[in-house]
Motif scaffolding. Structure first.
Motif, mmCIF file in Angstrom:
data_model
loop_
_atom_site.group_PDB
_atom_site.id
_atom_site.type_symbol
_atom_site.label_atom_id
_atom_site.label_comp_id
_atom_site.label_asym_id
_atom_site.label_seq_id
_atom_site.Cartn_x
_atom_site.Cartn_y
_atom_site.Cartn_z
ATOM 1 N N SER A 1 10.083 -5.696 -7.152
ATOM 2 C CA SER A 1 9.088 -6.645 -6.659
ATOM 3 C C SER A 1 8.984 -6.818 -5.140
ATOM 4 O O SER A 1 7.901 -7.133 -4.671
ATOM 5 C CB SER A 1 9.233 -7.991 -7.366
ATOM 6 N N PRO A 2 10.043 -6.636 -4.327
ATOM 7 C CA PRO A 2 9.775 -6.756 -2.880
ATOM 8 C C PRO A 2 8.976 -5.575 -2.330
ATOM 9 O O PRO A 2 8.495 -5.621 -1.201
ATOM 10 C CB PRO A 2 11.179 -6.769 -2.249
ATOM 11 N N GLY A 3 8.827 -4.514 -3.135
ATOM 12 C CA GLY A 3 8.182 -3.283 -2.678
ATOM 13 C C GLY A 3 6.737 -3.436 -2.220
ATOM 14 O O GLY A 3 6.439 -3.200 -1.049
ATOM 15 N N PRO A 4 5.823 -3.807 -3.122
ATOM 16 C CA PRO A 4 4.414 -3.845 -2.708
ATOM 17 C C PRO A 4 4.120 -4.740 -1.498
ATOM 18 O O PRO A 4 3.468 -4.267 -0.552
ATOM 19 C CB PRO A 4 3.698 -4.342 -3.976
ATOM 20 N N PRO A 5 4.634 -6.006 -1.451
ATOM 21 C CA PRO A 5 4.319 -6.782 -0.238
ATOM 22 C C PRO A 5 4.944 -6.183 1.013
ATOM 23 O O PRO A 5 4.323 -6.195 2.090
ATOM 24 C CB PRO A 5 4.876 -8.178 -0.523
ATOM 25 N N GLY A 6 6.157 -5.637 0.910
ATOM 26 C CA GLY A 6 6.812 -5.042 2.075
ATOM 27 C C GLY A 6 6.055 -3.819 2.554
ATOM 28 O O GLY A 6 5.803 -3.654 3.758
ATOM 29 N N ALA A 7 5.669 -2.968 1.606
ATOM 30 C CA ALA A 7 4.903 -1.774 1.959
ATOM 31 C C ALA A 7 3.575 -2.187 2.584
ATOM 32 O O ALA A 7 3.112 -1.575 3.560
ATOM 33 C CB ALA A 7 4.672 -0.913 0.725
ATOM 34 N N ALA A 8 2.971 -3.264 2.042
ATOM 35 C CA ALA A 8 1.680 -3.714 2.570
ATOM 36 C C ALA A 8 1.813 -4.126 4.028
ATOM 37 O O ALA A 8 0.974 -3.772 4.862
ATOM 38 C CB ALA A 8 1.167 -4.895 1.738
ATOM 39 N N ARG A 9 2.882 -4.856 4.363
ATOM 40 C CA ARG A 9 3.056 -5.287 5.757
ATOM 41 C C ARG A 9 3.201 -4.084 6.682
ATOM 42 O O ARG A 9 2.640 -4.064 7.781
ATOM 43 C CB ARG A 9 4.289 -6.196 5.869
ATOM 44 N N ALA A 10 3.952 -3.070 6.226
ATOM 45 C CA ALA A 10 4.133 -1.885 7.066
ATOM 46 C C ALA A 10 2.814 -1.145 7.240
ATOM 47 O O ALA A 10 2.494 -0.651 8.329
ATOM 48 C CB ALA A 10 5.184 -0.969 6.449
ATOM 49 N N VAL A 11 2.021 -1.077 6.171
ATOM 50 C CA VAL A 11 0.751 -0.353 6.237
ATOM 51 C C VAL A 11 -0.220 -1.081 7.168
ATOM 52 O O VAL A 11 -0.909 -0.461 7.979
ATOM 53 C CB VAL A 11 0.164 -0.194 4.816
ATOM 54 N N ILE A 12 -0.236 -2.424 7.087
ATOM 55 C CA ILE A 12 -1.118 -3.194 7.978
ATOM 56 C C ILE A 12 -0.693 -2.970 9.430
ATOM 57 O O ILE A 12 -1.527 -2.700 10.302
ATOM 58 C CB ILE A 12 -1.049 -4.702 7.640
ATOM 59 N N ALA A 13 0.642 -3.040 9.685
ATOM 60 C CA ALA A 13 1.126 -2.887 11.053
ATOM 61 C C ALA A 13 0.763 -1.512 11.615
ATOM 62 O O ALA A 13 0.500 -1.369 12.809
ATOM 63 C CB ALA A 13 2.631 -3.089 11.111
ATOM 64 N N ALA A 14 0.739 -0.497 10.746
ATOM 65 C CA ALA A 14 0.431 0.857 11.203
ATOM 66 C C ALA A 14 -1.076 1.109 11.232
ATOM 67 O O ALA A 14 -1.521 2.203 11.572
ATOM 68 C CB ALA A 14 1.128 1.876 10.313
ATOM 69 N N GLY A 15 -1.863 0.088 10.860
ATOM 70 C CA GLY A 15 -3.318 0.238 10.865
ATOM 71 C C GLY A 15 -3.831 1.243 9.861
ATOM 72 O O GLY A 15 -4.807 1.929 10.096
ATOM 73 N N LYS A 16 -3.149 1.358 8.728
ATOM 74 C CA LYS A 16 -3.546 2.361 7.746
ATOM 75 C C LYS A 16 -4.053 1.748 6.451
ATOM 76 O O LYS A 16 -3.977 2.365 5.392
ATOM 77 C CB LYS A 16 -2.362 3.279 7.449
ATOM 78 N N THR A 17 -4.554 0.488 6.539
ATOM 79 C CA THR A 17 -5.062 -0.172 5.351
ATOM 80 C C THR A 17 -6.121 0.686 4.674
ATOM 81 O O THR A 17 -7.046 1.169 5.328
ATOM 82 C CB THR A 17 -5.683 -1.535 5.726
ATOM 83 N N GLY A 18 -5.954 0.901 3.390
ATOM 84 C CA GLY A 18 -6.933 1.685 2.645
ATOM 85 C C GLY A 18 -6.601 3.167 2.616
ATOM 86 O O GLY A 18 -6.932 3.858 1.668
ATOM 87 N N LYS A 19 -5.923 3.648 3.684
ATOM 88 C CA LYS A 19 -5.584 5.074 3.702
ATOM 89 C C LYS A 19 -4.367 5.349 2.833
ATOM 90 O O LYS A 19 -4.206 6.431 2.287
ATOM 91 C CB LYS A 19 -5.284 5.534 5.136
ATOM 92 N N VAL A 20 -3.474 4.332 2.764
ATOM 93 C CA VAL A 20 -2.293 4.491 1.933
ATOM 94 C C VAL A 20 -2.441 3.549 0.734
ATOM 95 O O VAL A 20 -2.568 2.342 0.895
ATOM 96 C CB VAL A 20 -1.014 4.137 2.724
ATOM 97 N N LYS A 21 -2.500 4.130 -0.456
ATOM 98 C CA LYS A 21 -2.670 3.297 -1.659
ATOM 99 C C LYS A 21 -1.313 2.750 -2.096
ATOM 100 O O LYS A 21 -0.309 3.468 -2.047
ATOM 101 C CB LYS A 21 -3.255 4.121 -2.810
ATOM 102 N N ILE A 22 -1.316 1.502 -2.530
ATOM 103 C CA ILE A 22 -0.068 0.893 -2.989
ATOM 104 C C ILE A 22 -0.237 0.386 -4.425
ATOM 105 O O ILE A 22 -1.132 -0.415 -4.711
ATOM 106 C CB ILE A 22 0.343 -0.288 -2.086
ATOM 107 N N TRP A 23 0.596 0.893 -5.310
ATOM 108 C CA TRP A 23 0.655 0.360 -6.669
ATOM 109 C C TRP A 23 2.107 0.019 -6.957
ATOM 110 O O TRP A 23 3.023 0.670 -6.445
ATOM 111 C CB TRP A 23 0.179 1.389 -7.699
ATOM 112 N N GLY A 24 2.323 -0.980 -7.766
ATOM 113 C CA GLY A 24 3.714 -1.281 -8.046
ATOM 114 C C GLY A 24 3.920 -2.379 -9.058
ATOM 115 O O GLY A 24 2.971 -2.911 -9.649
ATOM 116 N N LEU A 25 5.187 -2.675 -9.219
ATOM 117 C CA LEU A 25 5.631 -3.704 -10.138
ATOM 118 C C LEU A 25 6.008 -4.889 -9.278
ATOM 119 O O LEU A 25 6.947 -4.803 -8.489
ATOM 120 C CB LEU A 25 6.861 -3.172 -10.881
ATOM 121 N N SER A 26 5.276 -5.985 -9.373
ATOM 122 C CA SER A 26 5.547 -7.118 -8.505
ATOM 123 C C SER A 26 4.824 -8.334 -9.065
ATOM 124 O O SER A 26 4.021 -8.202 -9.998
ATOM 125 C CB SER A 26 5.063 -6.813 -7.093
#
Lengths: 321, 335, 304
Positions: free
Chosen positions: B231-256
């Motif tokens: 469960s910490p995966g998707p929100p953590g990955a989301a923060r990293a993706v936002i910080a890298a400016g790659k929203t939408g380019k990196v798809k995130i699916w998970g159990l959370s």
């Protein structure tokens, strides 16, 4: 009455009796011989680790790698059994592995003279990491094959772990109270420089206790594998802090020079009584309450020990006068 | 002198009583089995949102069924022996039924045997212990299946090609390792999707989820998606993706949990979650266990209000329907 | 001549070289290592443990240790986070810091008034504070609705951490308090004879560690936007490791904040580098363990 302050273990004895009486009064079904033994048995590995830690803390050292070394030996034991090794071979291998980790710790502490917490902090990380490596990618536990059923029956099905812990405790007590090594350990713990001047081989003393503790962690690893019926890569995770807590509750001084194996064992008993008592109350989230009580007990028992020492001093002064 | 000693004894006594007092909170159900039936749920770990949601289901079931339902578990993750200790404890307490979500399926085998021999009925929920005497297992999906579901959804969003990473929690956790197996298994179906190494482990710490993902984005600038199985995966990955400016380019699916990801789902950073309602799962389990104690077996195809149609297989596995959570339906979930 | 003879090798030099060597290898083999994205990510990663480690450095220099830092962080975040999520951002930040200070005072009280060895007092406090935090929050996640995003975005966590390091260094090197901290760690008895009150200094140091745990809580919440009681359970050993890698002696009396900063740098770069080079996670722990020992040996060689 004098016993209260002359006997080193009096605070932990008072604690055990107190916990027992309170739970016996307030918790239904608490007093049930086999039930209590069953619950105390769950702490057999802790007791074995606590004996080693008593020696180390008595020498003013610390070892926070015991939980990881336990895990490493468990995994090695499981892998060996799964590959067809006999019970004896696998056990020897696990004991050997634990001893090697102890020797590594001992080498860096005694010979290279690094701080014990630094050395064991790194072996804590390394032993756990290597346990994952041996187990293999994505493996969290290695089921023991049928050839290990003897061990499982003995550790899970009987009170052998308690007996083993008792034997280890008696061994630790003899070592500390009756052998030159025991005297050296306490001498090194109370004043390393003075010990060196009085001709004690400080390095050899330190080295040997880390080796002993590593061996005991290996032994606890086999017991854990048997009791769990499987070799778990996360076995022993976090044991170091609870075992150290039990040793400290037992009255061994964290600054070294004063150690009691009996106290440590009673510390483990106190922790297991607490576990049983709270468990029988049927509280939601009982582990959280248990941790809370453990913290209070640790602090209270050390305060009690200070009271005891003060009383002993007062009485000594009164007798002198 | 005597005065001082007496004072000391008094202090000792007071401390002991105070200590005994610690053990007394919520002394509500000290007599199990006598007046009221007691069902105890032993989860893998307490004090986290998922177990909390389970506990709410257990509490609701206690109210609706009129029996004692308790919820407990070890306080730290992956604590196999701590969990066994708790189960042993419940056995000597003599409760009516124990429902376990085992940290390790092999480790609970002897203790389940012991409980059954003493007449305590043992069940599993959330995670199974097959090859034991447990009576039945209630789950939302099997552990391997969840992993492959995540990968399938991710592959759909990635258009069947690109590089995909995997993030798990701790390296020792069995169910997480099974989720990862499921992801890897499903990955074989997509020849144009390559695995981005190394596998990330966040050790259930949000900070490591974020920094691990940030590192993976640097190591693989062309990363197309990440499958997160804890469960910490998707929100953590989301923060990293936002910080890298790659929203939408990196798809995130998970159990959370939906509550941890609501904003990220709405902003389109997290594409979706595979989950079930842990509270409903626990509620359903409590109901089925209570029925069993009244000699009513779970029936395949029976429809339970608010939950859906159950499937019951011969080996005693009861599956309740899971859900796929995306930005369209995230507001329907309050856990 | 005089100058050369008086020149002593700075204590941090060996580990600094170790850190530089690691960075150099990574920078030459992985072009992305020095990218601003990666530096920002490492800065964010280092923030929580870094801020805790500054307090830990002072504590260890007094000859003590604080095992409760991560628990203090968790409790302050949950207490303050509750208010922040209710819209009272300022009050919540105050409550976060105040809870940290209160927890630090609890430790300090046990150690000075109760005369308990620090490792025991703070181990007890670890159990008490951590379980209180979990029970207080009921295991729920606190959401702060981006109210602290100012603290968590971009290079802000790194800048805040560096500011804390600078402030910590100034206090330890150039103030009377700092000198007294070294004095009681070196020899408490002679410090007492010189008119220093060890109890007051220790109280200040443990409360300071609590305050920094509160600050770390704010930054962590700013980064994560949510908080849950088990979120930082790794931080305690992380902070201790950073301090001891940094060459601070666990016996007290010697050590420095810049050393700790290098220690935090080493562990952060190791974690990041392991992913960049694609090191299997199973090996990462073993490598971190080895790195701690190598840093300790380097420090040991310097002393000879």
């Amino acid at each position: 009455m004098r016993l209260l302050y002359t006997v080193k273990e009096s605070p932990v004895i008072v604690l055990c009796v107190g916990l027992f009486v309170c739970f016996a009064l307030w918790v239904p079904n608490f007093v049930d011989g086999f039930g209590i033994l069953d619950d105390v048995k769950q702490y057999a590995s802790y007791a074995i680790l606590a004996v080693g830690l008593t020696l180390i803390i008595g020498s003013a050292g610390i070892d926070i790698s015991v939980g990881s070394v336990l895990g490493f030996s468990t995994v090695l034991f499981g892998c060996a059994m799964a590959r067809g090794a006999g019970l004896l071979q696998a056990s020897l291998l696990a004991l050997f592995a634990g001893t090697v980790w102890g020797a590594i710790n001992g080498f860096f502490v005694a010979k290279i003279k690094l701080q014990p917490i630094v050395v064991t902090l790194s072996s804590m990380a390394a032993a756990r990491g290597l346990a994952y490596v041996i187990a293999g990618q994505g493996i969290s536990s290695i089921p023991l094959p049928a050839s290990a059923s003897g061990l499982v029956n003995m550790t899970y099905g009987s009170y052998a772990p308690l007996l083993l812990a008792l034997i280890v405790a008696v061994g630790g007590w003899l070592l500390l109270a009756k052998t030159p090594l025991g005297r050296y350990i306490l001498a090194v713990g109370s004043n390393e420089e003075a010990a060196r001047f009085s001709g004690i081989d400080v390095a050899a003393t330190k080295y040997s206790i880390y080796v002993i503790t590593g061996f005991l962690a290996g032994l606890a690893g086999i017991v854990t594998a048997g009791m769990m019926n499987t070799a778990i890569t996360d076995a022993g995770l976090g044991y170091e802090f609870e075992a150290i807590t039990a040793v400290l509750i037992g009255g061994t001084s964290i600054s070294g020079g004063e150690a009691t194996v009996l106290g440590s064992i009673l510390g483990v008993v106190a922790v297991s009584l607490l576990n049983r008592g709270l468990g029988l109350l049927g509280i939601n989230d009982l582990e959280l309450w248990r941790m809370l009580c453990l913290g209070v007990i640790l602090i209270v028992s050390v305060l009690l020990d200070q009271l005891r020492k003060r009383a002993a001093r007062i009485s000594a002064r009164a007798q002198a006068a | 002198m005597i005065k001082k000693l007496t004072t000391m004894c008094a202090v000792l006594l007071a401390l002991i009583v105070a200590l005994g007092g610690c053990g007394k909170p919520e002394e509500k159900s000290s007599k199990p089995g006598k007046d009221k039936r007691t069902i105890v749920f032993v989860f893998k770990l307490v004090g986290i949102p998922y177990s909390n949601a389970c506990r709410k289901g257990a509490e609701q079931a206690a109210k609706d069924l009129g029996v004692n339902v308790e919820f407990t578990g070890p306080a730290k993750g992956g604590d196999v022996s701590g969990q066994i200790r708790i189960i042993e404890n419940q056995i000597s307490r003599g409760v009516d039924a124990i429902v376990i979500s085992p940290n390790d399926p092999n480790s609970v085998k002897p203790v389940i045997e012991k409980a059954m021999a003493k007449g305590i009925k043992v069940f599993t929920w959330d995670s199974d212990a097959p090859d034991t005497q447990r009576i039945f297992y209630v789950a939302a999906a099997d552990d391997v299946g969840i992993g492959s579901d995540i990968m399938d959804q991710l592959a759909k969003d990635m258009g069947g090609k690109g590089k995909v990473g995997i993030m798990s929690g701790s390296q020792g956790a069995l169910n997480l390792n099974q989720h990862v197996d499921g992801v890897l298994e499903a990955l074989k179906k997509y020849p144009d999707i390559k695995l981005a190494k190394p596998l990330l482990y966040n050790n259930d710490q949000p900070q490591l989820a974020q920094s691990g993902m940030a590192g993976l984005l640097q190591a693989h600038p062309d990363l197309g998606g990440i499958a997160c199985v804890s469960s910490p995966g998707p929100p953590g990955a989301a923060r990293a993706v936002i910080a890298a400016g790659k929203t939408g380019k990196v798809k995130i699916w998970g159990l959370s949990l939906p509550s941890e990801n609501r904003q990220y789902l709405k902003d389109g950073v997290v594409n979706g979650l595979i989950l079930w309602d842990p509270g409903k799962l626990t509620y359903l389990t409590a109901k089925l266990v209570n029925d069993y104690l009244d000699d009513i077996q779970p029936v395949d195809g029976s429809v339970i209000e608010d939950i859906g149609k159950l499937s019951v297989s011969d080996d005693g596995v009861v599956i309740m329907p899971g859900v796929v959570i995306t930005k369209e339906n995230v507001d329907e979930f309050d856990f | 001549m005089e100058v050369i003879r008086k020149y002593k090798m700075p204590r941090e030099l060996p580990i600094l070289l170790f850190l530089i060597a690691m960075c150099a290898v990574l920078a030459t083999t992985k072009s992305t290592f020095l990218s601003s994205d990666n530096l920002r990510a490492m800065g964010t990663d280092a923030a929580g443990i870094g801020i805790l480690a500054v307090g830990m450095t002072a504590v260890i220099i007094t000859g003590g240790i604080d095992l409760s830092v991560a628990a203090m962080l968790a409790l302050s975040a949950l207490v303050g986070g509750g208010l922040i999520s209710g819209g009272q951002t300022a009050a919540g930040c105050g409550a976060t810091l105040a809870t940290g200070v209160a927890c630090g005072a609890f430790n300090g009280g046990l150690i000075t008034l109760g005369r308990m060895p620090p490792i025991i007092a703070t181990l007890g406090a670890l159990y008490i504070i951590q379980s209180t935090a979990t029970l207080y929050s009921g295991g729920q996640v606190v959401y702060i609705d981006n109210r602290l995003s100012l603290l968590g975005g971009g290079f802000v966590p790194l800048v805040v951490t560096l500011m804390v390091f600078v402030a910590g260094h100034v206090v330890m090197r150039f103030t009377r308090l700092g000198r007294h901290v070294y004095a009681i760690g070196g020899n408490e008895e002679s410090a007492r004879l010189a008119g220093i009150s060890p109890a007051r200094i220790k109280m200040a140091v443990y409360m300071g560690a609590g305050l920094l745990a509160g600050l770390a809580a704010l930054v962590t919440m700013g980064i994560n936007n949510t908080f849950q009681a088990n979120d930082v359970s790794d931080y305690m050993l992380g902070a201790i490791a950073a301090v001891v890698i940094g060459g601070t002696s666990i016996m007290g009396g010697e050590g420095s904040v810049p050393g700790t900063m290098i220690g935090v740098g080493i562990s952060t770069v190791l974690r990041n580098g392991a992913i960049l080079v694609g090191l299997d996670a199973r090996w990462t722990q073993a490598v971190i363990g080895a790195a701690i020992v190598i840093a300790a040996i380097a420090d040991r060689l310097r002393r000879r």
